[in-house]
Write a protein that holds these residues in place. Structure first.
Motif, PDB file in Angstrom:
ATOM      1  N   MET A   1       0.849  -1.206   0.000  1.00  0.00           N
ATOM      2  CA  MET A   1       0.000   0.000   0.000  1.00  0.00           C
ATOM      3  C   MET A   1       0.877   1.245   0.000  1.00  0.00           C
ATOM      4  O   MET A   1       1.826   1.348   0.769  1.00  0.00           O
ATOM      5  N   GLN A   3       2.380   4.617   0.892  1.00  0.00           N
ATOM      6  CA  GLN A   3       2.355   5.344   2.166  1.00  0.00           C
ATOM      7  C   GLN A   3       1.693   6.706   2.032  1.00  0.00           C
ATOM      8  O   GLN A   3       0.914   7.119   2.894  1.00  0.00           O
ATOM      9  N   ALA A   6      -2.031   6.387   1.848  1.00  0.00           N
ATOM     10  CA  ALA A   6      -2.581   6.073   3.166  1.00  0.00           C
ATOM     11  C   ALA A   6      -2.657   7.324   4.035  1.00  0.00           C
ATOM     12  O   ALA A   6      -3.654   7.554   4.738  1.00  0.00           O
ATOM     13  N   LEU A 132      -4.701  -0.050   8.835  1.00  0.00           N
ATOM     14  CA  LEU A 132      -5.199   0.269   7.498  1.00  0.00           C
ATOM     15  C   LEU A 132      -4.481  -0.595   6.457  1.00  0.00           C
ATOM     16  O   LEU A 132      -3.259  -0.692   6.430  1.00  0.00           O
ATOM     17  N   GLY A 133      -5.260  -1.240   5.599  1.00  0.00           N
ATOM     18  CA  GLY A 133      -4.687  -2.066   4.547  1.00  0.00           C
ATOM     19  C   GLY A 133      -4.494  -3.517   4.922  1.00  0.00           C
ATOM     20  O   GLY A 133      -4.154  -4.342   4.068  1.00  0.00           O
ATOM     21  N   GLU A 135      -5.893  -7.270   6.680  1.00  0.00           N
ATOM     22  CA  GLU A 135      -7.123  -8.039   6.613  1.00  0.00           C
ATOM     23  C   GLU A 135      -8.012  -7.781   7.830  1.00  0.00           C
ATOM     24  O   GLU A 135      -7.528  -7.414   8.894  1.00  0.00           O
ATOM     25  N   GLU A 139     -13.892  -2.788   2.891  1.00  0.00           N
ATOM     26  CA  GLU A 139     -13.344  -2.162   1.697  1.00  0.00           C
ATOM     27  C   GLU A 139     -13.972  -0.788   1.483  1.00  0.00           C
ATOM     28  O   GLU A 139     -15.187  -0.634   1.534  1.00  0.00           O
ATOM     29  N   PHE A 143      -9.234   0.869  -0.142  1.00  0.00           N
ATOM     30  CA  PHE A 143      -8.507   0.578   1.090  1.00  0.00           C
ATOM     31  C   PHE A 143      -9.295  -0.418   1.935  1.00  0.00           C
ATOM     32  O   PHE A 143     -10.524  -0.420   1.922  1.00  0.00           O
ATOM     33  N   THR A 144      -8.573  -1.249   2.672  1.00  0.00           N
ATOM     34  CA  THR A 144      -9.198  -2.089   3.688  1.00  0.00           C
ATOM     35  C   THR A 144      -9.131  -1.328   5.007  1.00  0.00           C
ATOM     36  O   THR A 144      -8.065  -1.182   5.597  1.00  0.00           O
ATOM     37  N   ARG A 204       2.511   3.528  12.720  1.00  0.00           N
ATOM     38  CA  ARG A 204       2.858   2.644  11.606  1.00  0.00           C
ATOM     39  C   ARG A 204       4.353   2.334  11.590  1.00  0.00           C
ATOM     40  O   ARG A 204       4.760   1.217  11.273  1.00  0.00           O
TER      41      ARG A 204
END
Length: 265
Positions: A1, A3, A6, A132-133, A135, A139, A143-144, A204
């Motif tokens: 993903m 950065q 995000a 973020l991103g 599992e 959705e 993005f997840t 992060r």
């Protein structure tokens, strides 16, 4: 993903919560005043939302990612930051210029304190996006998104509406135009997207500090509820039957009722 993508996504989430503050000014487009009864109830709702979001969202996640000691240290740090920020604001010298000194100082205090409030709320949003991103989320725009992030963004957005009203009331008495009421309300929460991005980036790159981050946001918000929101509501309700405690309690229960179902999704 990516950065940068995000960071932009988290910034937008924080900006949404800030824009929600402007909703608090909208009633003045239709009425000239908001009753103390409704004002007390709204502060109660905001308090219930923040406590439930802190408990069911931040505290639970903090314990899931770390130890009670780490969470406690983070909560203490959040309280200290709010205390220091209030001390700095209350000691600030102002030059009122074209405003009467008393009115200008009151306005500065209200805007300043609510702006201080908004930063830890932004931190809460940013920390909640730590996964973020990964599992397990929903959705959204490619993005997840963690369910906790959805929960915190909704909670703080709803909570910001009474804050926008609190900003607007003293400005209304100074004959500030309605559209400027909306702007000043949003302005008071602009630190939220900034705080969200800073907190998100920090947790992060240093995920071992995640439980401290959850604790920091929870401690700051609960402390604000106990020392600012509830006293403000009780002060507004002094002229109501039973000092406005009935309206405050009803608001608190409503705030919990709004957020608890989301907490258990």
């Amino acid at each position: 993903m990516d950065q940068l993508a995000a960071l932009v996504f988290v910034f937008i989430a924080g900006l949404i919560t800030a824009i929600a503050t402007g909703i608090g000014a909208l009633p003045f487009f239709f009425v000239s005043d908001v009753s103390d009864r409704w004002n007390v109830a709204l502060w109660g709702i905001a308090s219930g939302i923040m406590v439930s979001a802190s408990l069911f969202g931040l505290v639970f996640e903090g314990l899931a990612n770390g130890t009670p000691l780490q969470l406690g240290i983070g909560m203490l740090a959040g309280v200290v930051l709010v205390l220091v920020a209030h001390y700095v604001i209350e000691g600030a010298e102002v030059n009122p210029q074209k405003y009467e000194r008393a009115d200008f100082k009151k306005l500065l205090m209200i805007l300043g304190i609510l702006t201080v409030h908004s930063f830890p709320e932004g931190v809460a949003v940013g920390v909640s996006f730590a996964d973020l991103g990964l599992e397990g989320g929903v959705e959204m725009l490619g993005f997840t998104v963690p369910l906790l992030a959805v929960f915190m963004t909704i909670a703080i957005s709803i909570h910001n509406i009474p804050e926008g009203l609190a900003i607007s009331i003293p400005l209304r008495t100074m004959n500030v135009p309605n559209w400027k009421l909306v702007w000043w309300a949003i302005f008071s929460s602009l630190p939220q997207p900034i705080g969200a991005v800073i907190a998100f980036y920090f947790v992060r790159v240093a995920r071992e500090f995640l439980p401290f981050g959850f604790g920091f946001a929870a401690g700051a918000m609960v402390f604000l509820v106990l020392t600012e929101f509830i006293p403000e509501a009780l002060e507004l309700g002094e002229r109501l039957p039973r000092g406005g405690k009935v309206e405050l309690l009803a608001g608190l229960v409503a705030g919990f009722a709004i957020m608890v179902p989301l907490a258990f999704i």
